[in-house]
Design an enzyme around this catalytic site. Structure first.
Site, mmCIF file in Angstrom:
data_model
loop_
_atom_site.group_PDB
_atom_site.id
_atom_site.type_symbol
_atom_site.label_atom_id
_atom_site.label_comp_id
_atom_site.label_asym_id
_atom_site.label_seq_id
_atom_site.Cartn_x
_atom_site.Cartn_y
_atom_site.Cartn_z
ATOM 1 N N ILE A 1 48.887 32.249 40.866
ATOM 2 C CA ILE A 1 49.991 31.180 41.204
ATOM 3 C C ILE A 1 50.509 31.781 42.210
ATOM 4 O O ILE A 1 51.017 32.860 42.490
ATOM 5 C CB ILE A 1 51.054 31.542 40.128
ATOM 6 N N PRO A 2 48.548 31.648 44.144
ATOM 7 C CA PRO A 2 49.609 32.218 44.887
ATOM 8 C C PRO A 2 50.187 31.692 45.404
ATOM 9 O O PRO A 2 50.312 31.698 46.761
ATOM 10 C CB PRO A 2 47.772 32.164 45.237
ATOM 11 N N CYS A 3 50.619 32.563 45.520
ATOM 12 C CA CYS A 3 53.161 32.429 46.623
ATOM 13 C C CYS A 3 52.251 33.386 47.596
ATOM 14 O O CYS A 3 52.742 33.131 49.056
ATOM 15 C CB CYS A 3 54.032 32.970 45.503
ATOM 16 N N HIS A 4 51.697 34.075 47.736
ATOM 17 C CA HIS A 4 51.509 34.545 48.766
ATOM 18 C C HIS A 4 51.209 34.023 50.196
ATOM 19 O O HIS A 4 50.894 34.279 51.060
ATOM 20 C CB HIS A 4 50.472 35.874 48.623
#
Length: 185
Positions: free
Chosen positions: A153-156
């Site tokens: 879950i690429p919150c970056h």
């Protein structure tokens, strides 16, 4: 009157209840320090990044206080291999079956995050707009901060409106490295 026979410990009482949430996990070294990957029978429920294995396990325990945590490298070896492969070559993507646990709003934010392609970033305001015209960027930022599944879950990939890096649970330097690697890929 109390029946003292019912107060004695039954050996079956000490076994794991059938409904207990059992999470298998492993911690390994990676180019960003250490990574912990945990899975339930439904899928990967946590990917945590850090510098200290013990701290990562404590973080996992804090995120899943009712779960029984079992160090079990064989159970998560394919998931760990996927994470390490993604870190080595982000263009290949990270395809894992996930067990996303959060509020309905958090899960909606996380699903939108998963739609952001590698190499692209969006602002908190833009992401909020994808959800609803009434969504607030701070609520979106809070959902990003609660994300227990780094990388998958690429919150970056979420940045400030001016493009500056902000708030990453696992450190701004890791966020910068991930964004740069994905942009090159």
């Amino acid at each position: 009157m109390i029946n003292t026979g019912t107060l004695r410990s039954d050996p079956q009482e000490n076994t794991v209840p059938a409904t207990a949430d059992v999470l298998s996990y492993a911690v390994t070294n990676c180019e960003l320090g250490k990574v912990l990957v945990a899975r339930s029978p439904k899928g990967v429920c946590s990917i945590l990044l850090g510098d200290d294995a013990e701290v990562l396990v404590e973080d996992l325990a804090g995120r899943f206080p009712q779960a029984i945590l079992v160090p079990n490298e064989p159970a998560v070896k394919d998931d760990v291999a996927g994470v390490l492969g993604y870190l080595a070559k982000p263009s290949g993507g990270l395809q894992l079956t996930l067990d996303m646990r959060g509020t309905p709003f958090q899960r909606r934010v996380w699903e939108k995050l998963r739609a952001i392609p590698a190499g692209r970033t969006v602002s908190y305001t833009e992401l909020a707009g994808w959800l609803s015209p009434l969504s607030h960027p701070r609520a979106v930022a809070t959902a990003c901060a609660a994300n227990p599944v780094a990388l998958a879950i690429p919150c970056h990939r979420v940045v400030r409106g001016n493009g500056a890096l902000a708030g990453y649970r696992w450190g701004i330097e890791r966020k910068r490295i991930l964004i740069e690697k994905e942009a090159r890929a």
